[in-house]
Every structure is written in C-alpha cells, then in structure tokens.
Scaffold this motif. Structure first.
Motif, PDB file in Angstrom:
ATOM      1  N   MET A 179       9.068   7.690  -1.195  1.00 47.79           N
ATOM      2  CA  MET A 179       7.874   8.293  -0.588  1.00 47.79           C
ATOM      3  C   MET A 179       7.206   7.244   0.273  1.00 47.79           C
ATOM      4  O   MET A 179       7.140   6.060  -0.087  1.00 47.79           O
ATOM      5  CB  MET A 179       6.918   8.850  -1.652  1.00 47.79           C
ATOM      6  N   ASP A 180       6.716   7.695   1.420  1.00 45.57           N
ATOM      7  CA  ASP A 180       6.221   6.768   2.429  1.00 45.57           C
ATOM      8  C   ASP A 180       5.128   7.458   3.228  1.00 45.57           C
ATOM      9  O   ASP A 180       5.190   8.679   3.453  1.00 45.57           O
ATOM     10  CB  ASP A 180       7.381   6.356   3.342  1.00 45.57           C
ATOM     11  N   ALA A 181       4.140   6.692   3.646  1.00 48.82           N
ATOM     12  CA  ALA A 181       3.008   7.268   4.369  1.00 48.82           C
ATOM     13  C   ALA A 181       3.436   8.002   5.630  1.00 48.82           C
ATOM     14  O   ALA A 181       2.896   9.058   5.972  1.00 48.82           O
ATOM     15  CB  ALA A 181       2.005   6.165   4.713  1.00 48.82           C
ATOM     16  N   ARG A 182       4.408   7.464   6.339  1.00 46.00           N
ATOM     17  CA  ARG A 182       4.868   8.076   7.583  1.00 46.00           C
ATOM     18  C   ARG A 182       5.989   9.082   7.368  1.00 46.00           C
ATOM     19  O   ARG A 182       5.973  10.180   7.916  1.00 46.00           O
ATOM     20  CB  ARG A 182       5.329   6.994   8.561  1.00 46.00           C
ATOM     21  N   ALA A 183       6.975   8.723   6.546  1.00 48.99           N
ATOM     22  CA  ALA A 183       8.163   9.566   6.380  1.00 48.99           C
ATOM     23  C   ALA A 183       7.968  10.685   5.365  1.00 48.99           C
ATOM     24  O   ALA A 183       8.706  11.665   5.376  1.00 48.99           O
ATOM     25  CB  ALA A 183       9.357   8.705   5.968  1.00 48.99           C
ATOM     26  N   GLY A 184       7.009  10.548   4.470  1.00 47.65           N
ATOM     27  CA  GLY A 184       6.822  11.551   3.430  1.00 47.65           C
ATOM     28  C   GLY A 184       7.812  11.346   2.301  1.00 47.65           C
ATOM     29  O   GLY A 184       8.160  10.216   1.951  1.00 47.65           O
ATOM     30  N   TYR A 185       8.309  12.457   1.729  1.00 49.35           N
ATOM     31  CA  TYR A 185       9.277  12.398   0.633  1.00 49.35           C
ATOM     32  C   TYR A 185      10.682  12.463   1.217  1.00 49.35           C
ATOM     33  O   TYR A 185      10.971  13.315   2.065  1.00 49.35           O
ATOM     34  CB  TYR A 185       9.064  13.559  -0.337  1.00 49.35           C
ATOM     35  N   GLY A 224       9.585  16.815   3.139  1.00 52.43           N
ATOM     36  CA  GLY A 224       8.195  17.248   3.052  1.00 52.43           C
ATOM     37  C   GLY A 224       7.231  16.105   3.272  1.00 52.43           C
ATOM     38  O   GLY A 224       7.528  14.949   2.937  1.00 52.43           O
ATOM     39  N   ARG A 225       6.088  16.429   3.843  1.00 52.22           N
ATOM     40  CA  ARG A 225       5.034  15.434   3.976  1.00 52.22           C
ATOM     41  C   ARG A 225       4.418  15.163   2.615  1.00 52.22           C
ATOM     42  O   ARG A 225       4.602  15.934   1.667  1.00 52.22           O
ATOM     43  CB  ARG A 225       3.949  15.941   4.939  1.00 52.22           C
ATOM     44  N   LEU A 226       3.668  14.095   2.491  1.00 46.51           N
ATOM     45  CA  LEU A 226       3.023  13.784   1.219  1.00 46.51           C
ATOM     46  C   LEU A 226       2.119  14.936   0.763  1.00 46.51           C
ATOM     47  O   LEU A 226       1.989  15.206  -0.438  1.00 46.51           O
ATOM     48  CB  LEU A 226       2.198  12.494   1.340  1.00 46.51           C
ATOM     49  N   SER A 227       1.518  15.621   1.709  1.00 46.88           N
ATOM     50  CA  SER A 227       0.588  16.700   1.385  1.00 46.88           C
ATOM     51  C   SER A 227       1.256  17.919   0.771  1.00 46.88           C
ATOM     52  O   SER A 227       0.564  18.832   0.287  1.00 46.88           O
ATOM     53  CB  SER A 227      -0.175  17.119   2.647  1.00 46.88           C
ATOM     54  N   VAL A 228       2.590  17.954   0.755  1.00 47.92           N
ATOM     55  CA  VAL A 228       3.300  19.057   0.101  1.00 47.92           C
ATOM     56  C   VAL A 228       2.984  19.094  -1.387  1.00 47.92           C
ATOM     57  O   VAL A 228       2.992  20.161  -2.014  1.00 47.92           O
ATOM     58  CB  VAL A 228       4.827  18.897   0.313  1.00 47.92           C
ATOM     59  N   ALA A 229       2.665  17.950  -1.967  1.00 48.64           N
ATOM     60  CA  ALA A 229       2.412  17.863  -3.402  1.00 48.64           C
ATOM     61  C   ALA A 229       1.027  18.387  -3.752  1.00 48.64           C
ATOM     62  O   ALA A 229       0.016  17.858  -3.282  1.00 48.64           O
ATOM     63  CB  ALA A 229       2.554  16.424  -3.882  1.00 48.64           C
TER      64      ALA A 229
END
Length: 279
Positions: A179-185, A224-229
C-alpha cells in the motif's frame, strides 16, 4: 565482530523471519541501536532489504510474488494481532468474502469456532482449507470461487471473476501485497488485481488487513486507491507519516498493539475487540 559478519547475520535473520526489529537485532548482536541502523542502511543501499519503521523486511521487486509458505513466516505477531481484531468485525448471520493472503488465513483460523450462521466466499484455497480443518460447522457455508491458482494460493482469472460478480456480500476482508500513498493497494500479479477488484465490487463494506511493513511496497498492478477501504486494520509499527496519510484517506483506521495478537484458533466470539480507532 566485523561489520561484514554482522550484516551477514542480519540478512540471515531477515531471510529466516521475513522481517526483524532493531531492538531484536541489538540484543542478538550485542551492539547499539545506531550500529544496527547503520548496518541496515548499508544493506538497503545494496538492495538486500528494505527498512521500515522500527526494523527491516526482505526487499521485494514489483513483479516478485512470494509463495504462501514464504509469506506465512513473515510478521507473524502483527498478522495475528490484525486477524484477532478483524474477527470482532464478523457479525453472525452475515455473508463475508475473504481474499487470499496470510493475514486472511489467520482470520479464517479465528473463525473456526463460529457458532452462528455465516456464509463465506473466498478465492483462497488456504483459507478454505483452514475453515475445513476446524471441522467446518453445518451452519457455515463456504463458497470457493474456482479459477487459476497463483503462487500465493489465490484463485484468479475469468472463472473466479465471473463467480464473484454474481455474488453480493456484507463485508470483504482483503489482504494486500503493498500500500502506497500514490499507488494505492497493489499486487505483483495482474490477474489477481482484477479478481481483487471484483471482490471489492461485490461487497457493501471493504476491510483491508495490512501489517505495517506493507506501507511503501508497490506491486506491478494496483486494484484500488487507499480510499477504497471503509476500514483498514494495521499494527503499531506503522510510521507517523503513513498513519497521517491513512487517516486522511480511509474511512476508519484501526491500529492494534502487536502483543495482543494471540488467536485461540477456535473461538471467534472471545477475540480481542481492543485497538486504537484513529478515525
């Protein structure tokens, strides 16, 4: 002991355990924190390991996909703590999906003693095996998606995707490679990324299970972006910088102490419900 000898021992320990803490290395080697940190910096500069908050883990490329056995030996205390907290989110008389992964496998172990009706959808052969190993009760139904098996024991591809698309679950518990701020999951497997997207689309709520060493790791394909969670559960090793990013992006961040991660393996109702709910 010469610096080269220390670094060889550090590498051997990282390869054995999948990851180490600075405090463990100072005790093992009988040297100061600063000495250990300098050794870790040198090893990271040569690409042999990756520094994380409080320690180091094996360096993994964006396309390298460790097998299930290799991953299961990494970060066990943190994964047990995360799985124990995840168990408390499973509601009786509900339907859940569980992706492949060693943390979801530990969650499956914690669900072996389920005493209320529960439907489980999974694309993981190891998760299905764990549920069956506990003497799967008659009131627990397990749906295995089918598909092509990856090195991480995930079933992926068109068969898995079509099966998942026809189902709708209350809650998805999903592990991540990175998981990464730019790449997401992300995951190193293109087909698994697509299957993970299908799992996310099938769920009313998405719960990401990711130990702190996953932060900053970027696999080949994102799903998915981090916000998917809606909820993300991680351990106390997460850095302050990562915590801030996650607080801003995910619906609810739960940070669990590692020492509280013991799972009895057959009692889902008594698993710990403690943990710091950050947002």
């Amino acid at each position: 002991m010469l610096a080269t000898q220390r670094r060889e021992l550090i590498l051997a320990e990282v390869e054995r355990a999948g990851g180490v803490r600075v405090s463990e290395l100072t005790e093992l080697l009988g040297v100061s924190d600063m000495t250990v940190r300098r050794d870790l910096e040198q090893l990271e500069a040569h690409g042999w390991l990756r520094k994380v908050h409080g320690g180091a883990v094996l360096a993994v490329s964006s396309v390298e996909e460790p097998g299930f056995e290799a991953k299961s030996s990494m970060q066990q205390p943190a994964k047990r703590a995360i799985a124990a907290r995840a168990v408390s989110l499973v509601e009786p008389n509900s339907s859940i999906a569980m992706s492949a992964g060693t943390t979801t496998w530990m969650l499956a172990r914690g669900l072996q003693g389920a005493t209320e009706p529960l439907s489980v959808v999974t694309n993981s052969t190891t998760v299905a095996d764990m549920l069956a190993a506990g003497g799967q009760p008659l009131h627990m139904s397990v749906v295995l998606t089918g598909g092509v098996r990856t090195p991480s024991a995930a079933l992926v591809g068109p068969i898995a995707d079509r099966a998942i698309a026809s189902l709708h679950v209350d809650r998805l518990f999903i592990g991540v490679h990175g998981m990464d701020a730019r790449a997401g999951y992300t995951t190193p497997n293109l087909a698994e990324a697509q299957t993970n997207q299908a799992l996310i689309a099938s769920a009313r709520q998405v719960v990401v299970l990711a130990d702190s060493t996953k932060w900053g790791t970027v696999g080949l394909a994102d799903f998915g972006r981090l916000s998917v969670a809606d909820v993300l559960i991680t351990d106390e090793g997460i850095s302050d910088e990562a915590r801030q990013v996650l607080e801003d992006q995910v619906g609810e961040l739960i940070v669990v102490p590692v020492h509280e991660g013991a799972l009895a393996g057959n009692d889902w109702s008594s698993s710990s419900r403690n943990g710091e709910i950050v947002r």
